[in-house]
Design an enzyme around this catalytic site. Structure first.
Site, PDB file in Angstrom:
ATOM      1  N   CYS A  95       0.827  -1.220   0.074  1.00 44.51           N
ATOM      2  CA  CYS A  95       0.107  -0.218   0.003  1.00 44.51           C
ATOM      3  C   CYS A  95       0.845   1.354   0.178  1.00 44.51           C
ATOM      4  CB  CYS A  95      -0.871  -0.099   1.162  1.00 44.51           C
ATOM      5  SG  CYS A  95      -0.148  -0.231   2.736  1.00 44.51           S
TER       6      CYS A  95
ATOM      7  N   HIS B 167      -1.894   1.840   7.234  1.00 42.98           N
ATOM      8  CA  HIS B 167      -2.073   1.860   5.910  1.00 42.98           C
ATOM      9  C   HIS B 167      -1.930   3.071   5.373  1.00 42.98           C
ATOM     10  CE1 HIS B 167      -4.372   0.590   2.231  1.00 42.98           C
ATOM     11  NE2 HIS B 167      -5.314   1.608   2.612  1.00 42.98           N
TER      12      HIS B 167
END
Length: 308
Positions: free
Chosen positions: A92, A166
């Site tokens: 990510c 994230h």
């Protein structure tokens, strides 16, 4: 290394990562305060990468929600701009970087230009699969993973006890402020926004997002994607800034080299040498006792603080 490894949210890591991918004249700058002036002080800003603790109740939406918590779904944008669904763990960070670079009118180098051309017209799921399966991008990404002699986190399944983090990207495309998160179903539009308005508007969006977290949560990191600061320094003849930026690049290079090395063997050999020297000089027993006494004192101090 196999698979995608975890990399740090670090300006030096991200800057050298895109340089290895062939992207010139771009760097990352850590933003330490949610203040629009911090972004305005930088040369041209192309977007920001936001790292946060993944708390399902505080994320932009849940899997079954009909609307995001902030902004609006823009399904048409998923076809018009580069937006890739995340299909694999640990990618990510690089995916957030590409979500900014591939949506800007800048020189992204031959590797990313070829990838962008190859995936043009693909649905977001297939763009994500294409990124996950890009050996060239994965190999560059993995060169910035920390070397470790212990557990390879990518080989075990995540558990509920893990602290998940994230990365998401925010950038302006076609005069709209977009949140590009590979875990979401589509780009999220935060409304009309020019590049000049971006510093003010992105700070407002991030403040609202952070406000949904419990008090005391500080595990956030914000990196601006900006033009190489040395370009403007050269244009202005600012030798002081140019020297500082070159020095920072050297420090980043040194730190990135350290990340690639495993120092456990060196540390063990060093400790063996120290122990051998203490035994030889007759100081070993006193050395161990002193260390034990200090450890017990620290434990007693911590226990006292807990009682208070």
């Amino acid at each position: 290394m196999s698979g995608w490894q975890t990399i740090e949210s670090d300006a030096g890591v991200f800057t050298h990562l895109i340089e290895e991918l062939g992207v010139p004249d771009i760097q990352f700058e850590e933003i330490h305060t949610l203040d629009a002036d911090a972004l305005k002080a930088l040369p041209q800003v192309y977007g920001v990468v936001f790292l946060f603790h993944y708390n399902q109740s505080a994320t932009s939406n849940t899997e079954n929600s009909s609307t995001p918590k902030d902004g609006d779904w823009d399904y048409q944008a998923a076809e018009d701009i580069f937006f890739a669904n995340q299909t694999i763990q640990n990618a990510c960070g690089t995916q957030a970087i590409l979500s900014i670079l591939l949506n800007q009118d800048i020189n992204i180098g031959p590797t990313l230009a070829a990838f962008k051309e190859f995936t043009t017209g693909f649905p977001s799921e297939l763009k994500g699969e294409s990124l996950s399966n890009s050996e060239q991008i994965r190999e560059v990404h993995n060169t910035f993973a920390k070397s470790s002699p212990f557990v390879d986190e990518s080989t075990r399944p995540a558990t509920s006890d893990d602290d998940a983090f994230h990365f998401v990207a925010y950038t302006v495309v076609n005069n709209k402020l977009y949140e590009l998160d590979g875990l979401q179903r589509a780009p999220i539009s935060h409304g009309a926004c020019t590049k000049d308005e971006f510093p003010e508007k992105i700070i407002s969006v991030l403040q609202k997002r952070i406000a949904r977290y419990p008090d005391g949560e500080i595990r956030f990191n914000l990196l601006a994607v900006t033009q190489d600061k040395r370009i403007r320094a050269r244009e202005l003849g600012d030798e002081e800034t140019l020297e500082a930026e070159n020095k920072k690049r050297e420090e980043w290079k040194f730190e990135n080299e350290l990340r690639k090395h495993n120092f456990v063997g060196f540390t063990i050999e060093l400790l063996r040498g120290v122990v051998k020297d203490k035994i030889k000089t007759g100081e070993y027993d006193a050395w161990v006792k002193d260390a034990t006494d200090k450890a017990q004192a620290r434990i007693a101090e911590q226990q006292q603080k807990r009682r208070e």
